[in-house]
Design an enzyme around this catalytic site. Structure first.
Site, PDB file in Angstrom:
ATOM      1  N   SER A   1      36.543  43.374  68.554  1.00 26.19           N
ATOM      2  CA  SER A   1      36.270  41.958  68.876  1.00 26.19           C
ATOM      3  C   SER A   1      37.257  41.045  68.156  1.00 26.19           C
ATOM      4  O   SER A   1      37.759  40.071  68.735  1.00 26.19           O
ATOM      5  CB  SER A   1      34.856  41.582  68.423  1.00 26.19           C
ATOM      6  OG  SER A   1      33.911  42.311  69.136  1.00 26.19           O
TER       7      SER A   1
ATOM      8  N   SER B   1      24.921  36.174  73.858  1.00 27.70           N
ATOM      9  CA  SER B   1      26.142  36.928  74.148  1.00 27.70           C
ATOM     10  C   SER B   1      27.339  36.216  73.538  1.00 27.70           C
ATOM     11  O   SER B   1      27.628  35.061  73.862  1.00 27.70           O
ATOM     12  CB  SER B   1      26.333  37.052  75.662  1.00 27.70           C
ATOM     13  OG  SER B   1      27.686  37.325  75.952  1.00 27.70           O
TER      14      SER B   1
ATOM     15  N   ASP C   1      26.082  47.257  70.297  1.00 23.96           N
ATOM     16  CA  ASP C   1      26.957  48.378  70.661  1.00 23.96           C
ATOM     17  C   ASP C   1      26.592  49.669  69.928  1.00 23.96           C
ATOM     18  O   ASP C   1      27.114  50.738  70.251  1.00 23.96           O
ATOM     19  CB  ASP C   1      28.419  48.014  70.380  1.00 23.96           C
ATOM     20  CG  ASP C   1      28.908  46.917  71.318  1.00 23.96           C
ATOM     21  OD1 ASP C   1      28.337  46.774  72.415  1.00 23.96           O
ATOM     22  OD2 ASP C   1      29.846  46.189  70.941  1.00 23.96           O
TER      23      ASP C   1
ATOM     24  N   ARG D   1      40.427  38.525  69.689  1.00 28.16           N
ATOM     25  CA  ARG D   1      40.457  37.091  69.367  1.00 28.16           C
ATOM     26  C   ARG D   1      41.743  36.703  68.641  1.00 28.16           C
ATOM     27  O   ARG D   1      42.251  35.598  68.806  1.00 28.16           O
ATOM     28  CB  ARG D   1      39.222  36.713  68.547  1.00 28.16           C
ATOM     29  CG  ARG D   1      37.951  36.708  69.434  1.00 28.16           C
ATOM     30  CD  ARG D   1      36.719  36.914  68.608  1.00 28.16           C
ATOM     31  NE  ARG D   1      35.466  36.729  69.346  1.00 28.16           N
ATOM     32  CZ  ARG D   1      34.885  37.663  70.118  1.00 28.16           C
ATOM     33  NH1 ARG D   1      35.448  38.841  70.267  1.00 28.16           N
ATOM     34  NH2 ARG D   1      33.739  37.409  70.719  1.00 28.16           N
TER      35      ARG D   1
ATOM     36  N   ARG E   1      31.535  54.470  74.152  1.00 26.63           N
ATOM     37  CA  ARG E   1      30.453  54.664  73.174  1.00 26.63           C
ATOM     38  C   ARG E   1      29.526  55.822  73.581  1.00 26.63           C
ATOM     39  O   ARG E   1      28.953  56.491  72.727  1.00 26.63           O
ATOM     40  CB  ARG E   1      29.674  53.373  72.958  1.00 26.63           C
ATOM     41  CG  ARG E   1      30.610  52.239  72.518  1.00 26.63           C
ATOM     42  CD  ARG E   1      29.994  51.198  71.650  1.00 26.63           C
ATOM     43  NE  ARG E   1      30.871  50.032  71.584  1.00 26.63           N
ATOM     44  CZ  ARG E   1      31.849  49.858  70.695  1.00 26.63           C
ATOM     45  NH1 ARG E   1      32.082  50.762  69.774  1.00 26.63           N
ATOM     46  NH2 ARG E   1      32.612  48.770  70.722  1.00 26.63           N
TER      47      ARG E   1
ATOM     48  N   GLN F   1      30.335  36.957  74.085  1.00 26.48           N
ATOM     49  CA  GLN F   1      31.384  36.782  75.090  1.00 26.48           C
ATOM     50  C   GLN F   1      31.195  35.464  75.826  1.00 26.48           C
ATOM     51  O   GLN F   1      32.152  34.723  76.052  1.00 26.48           O
ATOM     52  CB  GLN F   1      31.369  37.962  76.071  1.00 26.48           C
ATOM     53  CG  GLN F   1      31.799  39.259  75.405  1.00 26.48           C
ATOM     54  CD  GLN F   1      31.763  40.450  76.339  1.00 26.48           C
ATOM     55  OE1 GLN F   1      31.294  40.350  77.472  1.00 26.48           O
ATOM     56  NE2 GLN F   1      32.259  41.575  75.861  1.00 26.48           N
TER      57      GLN F   1
HETATM   58  C1  S3P Z   1      31.667  41.467  72.291  1.00 26.86           C
HETATM   59  C2  S3P Z   1      30.381  41.068  72.469  1.00 26.86           C
HETATM   60  C3  S3P Z   1      29.306  41.968  72.917  1.00 26.86           C
HETATM   61  C4  S3P Z   1      29.685  43.432  72.741  1.00 26.86           C
HETATM   62  C5  S3P Z   1      31.085  43.720  73.201  1.00 26.86           C
HETATM   63  C6  S3P Z   1      32.087  42.864  72.446  1.00 26.86           C
HETATM   64  C7  S3P Z   1      32.664  40.457  71.876  1.00 26.86           C
HETATM   65  O1  S3P Z   1      29.051  41.733  74.279  1.00 26.86           O
HETATM   66  O2  S3P Z   1      28.779  44.276  73.399  1.00 26.86           O
HETATM   67  O3  S3P Z   1      31.401  45.081  72.977  1.00 26.86           O
HETATM   68  O4  S3P Z   1      33.765  40.841  71.426  1.00 26.86           O
HETATM   69  O5  S3P Z   1      32.370  39.264  71.985  1.00 26.86           O
HETATM   70  P1  S3P Z   1      28.063  40.532  74.742  1.00 26.86           P
HETATM   71  O6  S3P Z   1      28.624  39.274  74.223  1.00 26.86           O
HETATM   72  O7  S3P Z   1      28.069  40.548  76.248  1.00 26.86           O
HETATM   73  O8  S3P Z   1      26.735  40.886  74.169  1.00 26.86           O
END
Ligand code: S3P
Length: 435
Positions: free
Chosen positions: A25, A169, A317, A29, A390, A171
Site C-alpha cells: 500500500s 475502504s 488482508d 502511494r 494471499r 482505496q
Molecule cells: C488497500 C486497501 C484494502 C486492501 C488492499 C490494499 C490499499 O482494500 O485489502 O489490499 O492499499 O488501500 P480496501 O480499501 O478495498 O478495503
C-alpha cells in the site's frame, strides 16, 4: 500454462529473523504522490511486486520519469498539471489499489485516459469509487454504468464533497482524497471505521495540509506538493504469513525486522495475542511518519477467538492466513463483518472455505465471514490459488502443518506482493523440501 508447485516439510521448525519486502500500500502511494508532486522523489524499500510495477508503468505513460534499481526508485515529475495524454491504455493488471486510486487521481487531472485491468480486476466493483467521484464532477464512463473496467476518464475540474463512506475502504477514501487535492474547495471523507491511513500520512510528508479528527479527514483543494524522500517499511500483511506459521508450530520463534507497525494495520498482532501466541514489540521507530519496528512472534497453544467489528479493516488482508491458523487452534473461531472479502482478488470467503475443507479442516462460510472449528489434523492435497497471492501463500503455509505434500496450482501470483516468498520460506524453515 498455469504451473504447479509442490511444498512439503518434515517436522518443520521456524527460527531466525526475517525482513519482509516493502509494504504494498505504501509503495503504491509513494509512486503516486511522487508523480503528482513536482520535482524529485527518492523511495527506499519499494516493493518490486507485480502490482506496484503496474503503478510505475502507468505514470511513465503520463510522462513522469521513473528509474528503478531494485527497491530504490527515483522519480522526476513535472507535476500533475504537466502530465501528457497517454497514447496507450493504462493497464492496472491485477491491482485494485492501482485502479481505484488512479480513478481518483486521473479524474482531477488534465489528461484523458482509459484504465484497464486483467480478468480478475475487470470483475471487481469500481462504483464505490466512481459514484462519489462523479458527484465531484468527474467524467468517468464504462461498462455497467461505470462499475467495471475498462473505464474512460476525461480529466475535469472537480468540486469538493462531504462524503459518508458506506464501507470502510482505504482505496475509496484515498481515491476521494486524491480527487479532493485537485478539486475546488474542501473535501471531507467520513468513515464508519478507520481504514489504513497511509495516504493521509504520506500527503503530509509531501507538504499537504489535512485535518484528521476521529473517523473524519478534511483536505483543501488546490494544494501543490513537492517531491521528497520516502522510506517504505516491511509489509505486515506479508509478515503475517510467517507470524502465523511461527505461532502454529511448536518451538518456533521468529523476529521480524523493519516491519510496518501503523496502528491501522496491526490487527493481526492483536489476534495473535487473543489466540494465545506470544508477540513482543522489541523496537519501535518512525513515530512521525510510518511507524515500524522489530516484532518477535513465538509459538504457544492456540485458542479460537472472535474477530469482528472495527478491527476488521486493520487485518482485512490477513483473514485467509488467520483462518488457516484457526484450524490449528482449540475451539471455535468466528470471523464476522468481513463481507469485503467477497470482492477481493477472488471471493476469499469461498476460496478459503473450499481449499481448507479439501485438507480436512472444519470451515463454514457465512455471508460476511467464516466459522472455523479446531484443532484438525490437515491432510495434504491439491490446492488452487485462484490467481490470488494471499490464497497462494496460505496454501504454502498450510504445508507446514499438513501431514502430506501440498501441490499449489498457479503459485506465480504470489509475486504480486511477495516475489521472494519461497526463498524466505526455505531460509526460515529448517527441514524444508520443495520441488
Ligand atoms: C488497500 C486497501 C484494502 C486492501 C488492499 C490494499 C490499499 O482494500 O485489502 O489490499 O492499499 O488501500 P480496501 O480499501 O478495498 O478495503
Amino acid at each position: 500454462m498455469v504451473g504447479t508447485k509442490t511444498v512439503t516439510f518434515n517436522k518443520p521448525l521456524l527460527k531466525g529473523s526475517l525482513k519482509v519486502p516493502g509494504d504494498k500500500s505504501i509503495s503504491h502511494r509513494a509512486i503516486m504522490l511522487g508523480s503528482i508532486a513536482e520535482g524529485r522523489t527518492a523511495i527506499k524499500g519499494f516493493l518490486d511486486g507485480e502490482d506496484c510495477l503496474r503503478t510505475i508503468e502507468i505514470f511513465k505513460h503520463l510522462g513522469v520519469s521513473i528509474e528503478r534499481n531494485g527497491t530504490d526508485v527515483e522519480i522526476y515529475s513535472p507535476g500533475m498539471g504537466n502530465w501528457i495524454t497517454p497514447t496507450e491504455e493504462l493497464y492496472a493488471g491485477n491491482s485494485g489499489t492501482t485502479a481505484r486510486l488512479m480513478l481518483g487521481i486521473l479524474s482531477g487531472s488534465s489528461v484523458t485516459s482509459t484504465l484497464t485491468g486483467d480478468a480478475s480486476l475487470s470483475k471487481r466493483p469500481m462504483k464505490r469509487v466512481t459514484t462519489p467521484l462523479q458527484s465531484m464532477g468527474a467524467s468517468v464512463s464504462g461498462e455497467e454504468g461505470g462499475d467495471l473496467l475498462p473505464l474512460s476518464i476525461v480529466g475535469s475540474k472537480l468540486k469538493g464533497i462531504d462524503y459518508h463512506m458506506p464501507v470502510a475502504s482505504a482505496q475509496v477514501k484515498s481515491a476521494i482524497l486524491f480527487a479532493g487535492l485537485a478539486a475546488e474547495g474542501e473535501t471531507v471523507v467520513r468513515e464508519t471505521a478507520v481504514s489504513r491511513d497511509h495516504t493521509e500520512r504520506m500527503l503530509k510528508q509531501f507538504g499537504a495540509r489535512l485535518e484528521q479528527v476521529g473517523n473524519t479527514v478534511r483536505i483543501q483543494g488546490g494544494q501543490t506538493l513537492t517531491g521528497t524522500d520516502v522510506i517504505v517499511p516491511g509489509d505486515i500483511s506479508s509478515a503475517a504469513f510467517f507470524m502465523a506459521a511461527a505461532a502454529m508450530i511448536e518451538g518456533s520463534e521468529v523476529e521480524f525486522s523493519d516491519v510496518g507497525l501503523n496502528p491501522t494495520r496491526t490487527g493481526i498482532l492483536q489476534v495473535l495475542r487473543q489466540m494465545g501466541a506470544e508477540v513482543e514489540i522489541l523496537e519501535k521507530h518512525g513515530e512521525t511518519g510510518e511507524p515500524y519496528g522489530v516484532v518477535k512472534v513465538s509459538h504457544a497453544r492456540l485458542e479460537g477467538t472472535e474477530i469482528s467489528g472495527e478491527i476488521i479493516p486493520t487485518l482485512i488482508d490477513e483473514l485467509p492466513i488467520i483462518a488457516l491458523m484457526a484450524t490449528q487452534a482449540t475451539g471455535k473461531t468466528i470471523i464476522k463483518d468481513a463481507a469485503e472479502l467477497r470482492v477481493k482478488e477472488t471471493d476469499r470467503i469461498a476460496a478459503v472455505t473450499l481449499e481448507l475443507t479439501k485438507l480436512g479442516a472444519k470451515v463454514e462460510a457465512t455471508e460476511d465471514g467464516m466459522i472455523i472449528e479446531g484443532p484438525t489434523a490437515l491432510s495434504g492435497g491439491e490446492l488452487k490459488s485462484y490467481g490470488d497471492h494471499r490464497i497462494g501463500m496460505m496454501a504454502a503455509i498450510a504445508a507446514l502443518v499438513s501431514e502430506d505434500a501440498i501441490h499449489i496450482e498457479d503459485p506465480s501470483c504470489i509475486a504480486i506482493s511477495y516475489p521472494n516468498f519461497f526463498d524466505h520460506l526455505s531460509a526460515l524453515v529448517s527441514t524444508c523440501v520443495e520441488e
